[in-house]
Design a protein around this motif. Sequence first.
Motif, short mmCIF file in Angstrom:
data_model
loop_
_atom_site.label_atom_id
_atom_site.label_comp_id
_atom_site.label_asym_id
_atom_site.label_seq_id
_atom_site.Cartn_x
_atom_site.Cartn_y
_atom_site.Cartn_z
N THR A 22 24.45 27.37 39.02
CA THR A 22 25.06 26.07 38.76
C THR A 22 24.02 24.96 38.73
O THR A 22 24.09 24.05 37.89
CB THR A 22 26.12 25.77 39.83
N LEU A 82 35.98 32.81 44.33
CA LEU A 82 34.97 33.16 43.31
C LEU A 82 35.52 34.13 42.29
O LEU A 82 34.75 34.81 41.59
CB LEU A 82 33.74 33.76 44.00
N THR A 84 29.90 30.55 34.04
CA THR A 84 29.99 30.24 35.47
C THR A 84 29.64 28.79 35.75
O THR A 84 30.32 28.11 36.52
CB THR A 84 29.05 31.16 36.27
N ARG A 85 28.58 28.33 35.11
CA ARG A 85 28.16 26.94 35.31
C ARG A 85 29.25 25.97 34.85
O ARG A 85 29.59 25.02 35.56
CB ARG A 85 26.87 26.70 34.53
N PHE A 126 27.35 34.86 30.94
CA PHE A 126 27.86 34.76 32.32
C PHE A 126 27.37 33.49 32.99
O PHE A 126 28.14 32.77 33.63
CB PHE A 126 27.42 35.98 33.13
N TYR A 185 32.47 26.56 34.55
CA TYR A 185 33.65 26.65 35.41
C TYR A 185 33.44 25.93 36.73
O TYR A 185 34.29 25.17 37.19
CB TYR A 185 34.00 28.11 35.66
N MET A 186 32.28 26.16 37.37
CA MET A 186 32.03 25.56 38.68
C MET A 186 31.94 24.04 38.59
O MET A 186 32.47 23.32 39.45
CB MET A 186 30.75 26.13 39.28
N VAL A 190 25.89 32.04 42.46
CA VAL A 190 26.66 31.03 41.73
C VAL A 190 26.05 29.65 41.93
O VAL A 190 25.94 28.86 40.98
CB VAL A 190 28.13 31.07 42.17
N VAL A 243 35.15 29.90 29.37
CA VAL A 243 35.36 31.04 30.28
C VAL A 243 35.77 32.29 29.52
O VAL A 243 35.26 33.37 29.76
CB VAL A 243 36.41 30.67 31.35
N PRO A 278 34.18 33.45 38.47
CA PRO A 278 32.79 33.88 38.24
C PRO A 278 32.59 35.39 38.38
O PRO A 278 31.82 35.98 37.60
CB PRO A 278 32.01 33.12 39.33
N LEU A 296 33.84 36.92 35.23
CA LEU A 296 32.90 36.65 34.15
C LEU A 296 31.71 37.61 34.21
O LEU A 296 31.21 38.07 33.18
CB LEU A 296 32.42 35.21 34.21
N LEU A 297 31.25 37.91 35.43
CA LEU A 297 30.14 38.85 35.57
C LEU A 297 30.55 40.24 35.11
O LEU A 297 29.80 40.92 34.40
CB LEU A 297 29.68 38.90 37.04
#
Length: 357
Positions: free
Chosen positions: A55, A323, A203-204, A199, A206-207, A51, A298, A326, A329-330
Amino acid sequence: MTIEQGPGARPSGRTVSGVLTFVVGAAALTIVLGGVHAVASIIGPVFLALVITVTVHPARRALERTRLPEWAASTVMLIAAYLLIVVMTLALVVSVAQLAALLPKYTTEFTETVNDAVATLEGFGVEQAQLDKVAAAIDPARLVELVASILGGTLGALTDVFFLFTVLLFMAFDTNAARRNLHLLGGRFGDVVTAVGHFADGTRTYMVVAATFGLIVAIVDGVALYVIGVPGAFVWAVLAFVTNFIPNIGFVIGLVPPALIALLEDGPGLMLAVIVVYCVVNFVIQSIIQPRVVGESVGLSPTLTFLSLVFWAWLLGPLGALLAVPLSLLMKAMLVEADPRLSWALPLISGRPETSD
């Protein structure tokens, strides 16, 4: 001519095969989940490293556009990731230390509060046997047990420095190779490569959004708690930042410990002030603004997000809760988006009707 089976007829071979497939699949899934649960201490940090790598990847692309050598770009991003982990580790170490020093000071106050609550319940006619059970079940050491679990779980993943740093080292220098391999595979497995890209993008987003809003919430909460006189303001600010990554219930987890400390410190008035501050700041940002900002990227419905939180927290512990999005999402990318035949499930997962571009 079609011959219909009567009520007592045996099930068809297709039905038996379907049931058998379901049973075998469920058994295989149970074994896999058991194995993942057994090695959660390895999977959690590895996925955390993934992650972090995903990111910071846009910054790496920006460095590459300056004609910086590949090895130099990898080194810069690796140092940035290491500094991020060191800063977070130091903040969590200080928080856990302050929490350990803070709790023993309120043992007497906590006992008096429990006795007052028992006396109040007794006035309402509650039986003495039930009161004794309630009083015995309440332990001052459990006051912020959930806080210690979350902070300690995150700290445990971050302080496994050698393992986490080694994983980040390999990922940082393998990024370009992985990117080239995905590009080559795009011709044969285009749907899988596209799903991996979704993904990474989700993830990017969201983080970055969760970290930005979490930092805002932490600063506002920390300053407000310090001004109104709640002990351990730094601890609760760090907790607010960490719990901002926990969907749905992060706001409640971050609120309860400082509210209880405020009650023990100066009574219901100070506790009410803490609740008002958190409701105005945390609830508005975490429950209203942030979901709207990140929701479109997302693609997870609120119900599914909450269920994924419960599932990943059970499977991987506190780090799984942090997490959860993420990880979900994966799973969505690998199990749904990678197979065009399952595209019908995407509107159900996102909670939004499918629209045509």
